[in-house]
Design a protein around this motif. Structure first.
Motif, PDB file in Angstrom:
ATOM      1  N   ALA A   1      43.309  30.659  44.747  1.00 60.36           N
ATOM      2  CA  ALA A   1      42.114  31.489  44.872  1.00 60.36           C
ATOM      3  C   ALA A   1      40.988  30.984  43.978  1.00 60.36           C
ATOM      4  N   ALA A   2      41.336  30.367  42.862  1.00 67.69           N
ATOM      5  CA  ALA A   2      40.326  29.860  41.936  1.00 67.69           C
ATOM      6  C   ALA A   2      39.858  28.463  42.319  1.00 67.69           C
ATOM      7  N   ALA A   3      40.752  27.668  42.901  1.00 70.31           N
ATOM      8  CA  ALA A   3      40.434  26.269  43.163  1.00 70.31           C
ATOM      9  C   ALA A   3      39.614  26.083  44.438  1.00 70.31           C
ATOM     10  N   ARG A   4      39.742  27.016  45.381  1.00 71.84           N
ATOM     11  CA  ARG A   4      39.038  26.872  46.656  1.00 71.84           C
ATOM     12  C   ARG A   4      37.771  27.719  46.648  1.00 71.84           C
TER      13      ARG A   4
ATOM     14  N   ARG B   1      39.197  35.292  46.466  1.00 70.91           N
ATOM     15  CA  ARG B   1      38.824  34.189  45.581  1.00 70.91           C
ATOM     16  C   ARG B   1      38.616  34.724  44.165  1.00 70.91           C
ATOM     17  N   ILE B   2      38.813  33.822  43.205  1.00 74.93           N
ATOM     18  CA  ILE B   2      38.549  34.128  41.794  1.00 74.93           C
ATOM     19  C   ILE B   2      37.099  33.737  41.524  1.00 74.93           C
ATOM     20  N   GLU B   3      36.275  34.727  41.186  1.00 70.45           N
ATOM     21  CA  GLU B   3      34.877  34.429  40.885  1.00 70.45           C
ATOM     22  C   GLU B   3      34.771  33.807  39.506  1.00 70.45           C
ATOM     23  N   PRO B   4      33.937  32.776  39.354  1.00 74.04           N
ATOM     24  CA  PRO B   4      33.788  32.169  38.025  1.00 74.04           C
ATOM     25  C   PRO B   4      33.231  33.182  37.044  1.00 74.04           C
ATOM     26  N   GLY B   5      33.901  33.315  35.904  1.00 76.07           N
ATOM     27  CA  GLY B   5      33.452  34.237  34.869  1.00 76.07           C
ATOM     28  C   GLY B   5      33.090  33.486  33.627  1.00 76.07           C
ATOM     29  N   ALA B   6      32.941  34.221  32.528  1.00 79.08           N
ATOM     30  CA  ALA B   6      32.554  33.608  31.256  1.00 79.08           C
ATOM     31  C   ALA B   6      33.589  32.594  30.806  1.00 79.08           C
ATOM     32  N   LEU B   7      34.853  32.829  31.157  1.00 80.01           N
ATOM     33  CA  LEU B   7      35.916  31.929  30.716  1.00 80.01           C
ATOM     34  C   LEU B   7      36.348  30.964  31.810  1.00 80.01           C
ATOM     35  N   ASP B   8      35.762  31.119  33.027  1.00 80.61           N
ATOM     36  CA  ASP B   8      36.125  30.265  34.155  1.00 80.61           C
ATOM     37  C   ASP B   8      37.618  30.282  34.424  1.00 80.61           C
ATOM     38  N   ARG B   9      38.210  31.421  34.290  1.00 81.11           N
ATOM     39  CA  ARG B   9      39.624  31.570  34.634  1.00 81.11           C
ATOM     40  C   ARG B   9      39.881  33.047  34.887  1.00 81.11           C
ATOM     41  N   PRO B  10      41.024  33.394  35.474  1.00 79.79           N
ATOM     42  CA  PRO B  10      41.307  34.810  35.724  1.00 79.79           C
ATOM     43  C   PRO B  10      41.214  35.626  34.439  1.00 79.79           C
ATOM     44  N   GLN B  11      40.572  36.778  34.530  1.00 80.03           N
ATOM     45  CA  GLN B  11      40.366  37.616  33.355  1.00 80.03           C
ATOM     46  C   GLN B  11      41.174  38.889  33.470  1.00 80.03           C
ATOM     47  N   LEU B  12      41.597  39.409  32.314  1.00 80.38           N
ATOM     48  CA  LEU B  12      42.315  40.674  32.311  1.00 80.38           C
ATOM     49  C   LEU B  12      41.436  41.782  32.868  1.00 80.38           C
ATOM     50  N   PRO B  13      42.036  42.789  33.526  1.00 80.11           N
ATOM     51  CA  PRO B  13      41.223  43.870  34.073  1.00 80.11           C
ATOM     52  C   PRO B  13      40.478  44.608  32.978  1.00 80.11           C
TER      53      PRO B  13
ATOM     54  N   THR C   1      45.880  42.736  38.943  1.00 80.40           N
ATOM     55  CA  THR C   1      46.088  42.048  37.673  1.00 80.40           C
ATOM     56  C   THR C   1      44.800  41.513  37.071  1.00 80.40           C
ATOM     57  N   PHE C   2      43.899  41.000  37.913  1.00 78.82           N
ATOM     58  CA  PHE C   2      42.706  40.330  37.407  1.00 78.82           C
ATOM     59  C   PHE C   2      41.441  41.055  37.836  1.00 78.82           C
ATOM     60  N   ALA C   3      40.438  40.999  36.950  1.00 78.18           N
ATOM     61  CA  ALA C   3      39.194  41.724  37.195  1.00 78.18           C
ATOM     62  C   ALA C   3      38.231  40.952  38.082  1.00 78.18           C
TER      63      ALA C   3
ATOM     64  N   MET D   1      51.207  40.074  47.440  1.00 72.03           N
ATOM     65  CA  MET D   1      50.695  39.121  46.444  1.00 72.03           C
ATOM     66  C   MET D   1      49.192  39.298  46.243  1.00 72.03           C
ATOM     67  N   THR D   2      48.448  39.493  47.340  1.00 71.68           N
ATOM     68  CA  THR D   2      47.001  39.680  47.181  1.00 71.68           C
ATOM     69  C   THR D   2      46.712  41.018  46.492  1.00 71.68           C
TER      70      THR D   2
END
Length: 238
Positions: A2-5, A52-64, A35-37, A28-29
């Motif tokens: 979800a983050a890579a595509r 998809r994982i939206e790019p955030g401040a850390l560019d990785r999945p973030q805690l809710p 799990t992620f915000a 899973m979805t």
């Protein structure tokens, strides 16, 4: 995936990737959203939903946000209960900044999170015997500024009639009472502790000083009985 595509991933791709059933892919979805915000789910032109994982401040999945919000709230309450007012204010500011950046959906979830409120209501600070010590924010600010330098600190200790002292601060001992660990420049090289609640005034000076590189706050704390220090009492015991 979800983050890579850039377009995210759909259920068919998850099924093919993991060799699982359509129902398992749906679970899973759902777990991904729970799990992620920073998860976005949108229907594409082919009428298939993609995650998809939206790019955030850390560019990785973030805690809710509810977990971050709850953690900051708990830490702020504990800091306030221990008299660490500066830390409590900083944590409150971080929490407000977090809430201000939430999307409308996440803000609504945070407000309606009964589980988080139940956890916070169930927390309490154990009351210790003895008087409760209150620390003046201005004193804490001056001490913090001096420690950052490090700069010398001019204080009036215990009595308004006492002469002012110039201290070289090394750190702070946190506990039932809070102590400043410092060297009194007028009394030699001995580093000792001063009760912060008995410092009546404090001012960080422009004069810096060279700290003793052999000194360790961890070692100093380990040698204390509570916070009491007496070098004459250190020695082997049989």
């Amino acid at each position: 995936m979800a983050a890579a595509r850039r377009s995210g991933v759909n259920l068919d791709e998850i099924v093919a990737k993991f060799s699982i059933s359509h129902r398992t892919a749906q679970r899973m979805t759902k777990a991904l959203e729970t799990t992620f915000a920073n998860v976005a789910a949108e229907d594409g032109a082919d009428h298939k939903r993609r995650w998809r994982i939206e790019p955030g401040a850390l560019d990785r999945p973030q805690l809710p946000p509810r977990d971050r919000d709850r953690g900051l709230e708990i830490a702020g309450r504990e800091a306030g209960a221990e008299g660490q007012l500066r830390h409590a204010r900083a944590l409150a500011g971080l929490r407000e900044g977090l809430l201000a950046r939430l999307s409308n959906r996440d803000a609504a979830r945070a407000e309606a999170d009964a589980d988080a409120e139940a956890v916070l209501q169930a927390l309490a600070t154990v009351t210790r015997p003895g008087p409760r010590v209150s620390l003046a924010p201005k004193i804490l600010d001056a001490v913090t500024e001096a420690l950052r330098g490090p700069f010398q600190l001019r204080v009036r200790y215990k009595s308004e009639d006492a002469p002012e002292r110039v201290l070289e601060p090394y750190g702070v001992l946190l506990g039932h009472r809070t102590y400043l660990v410092a060297r009194d420049t007028a009394k030699g090289d001995l580093i000792r502790s001063f009760r912060l609640d008995q410092i009546l005034s404090a001012e960080a000076l422009d004069e810096s000083f060279a700290m003793d590189t052999a000194f360790s706050m961890q070692r100093f704390a380990a040698q204390s009985f509570g916070v009491w220090q007496d070098p004459a009492q250190f020695g082997p015991v049989v």
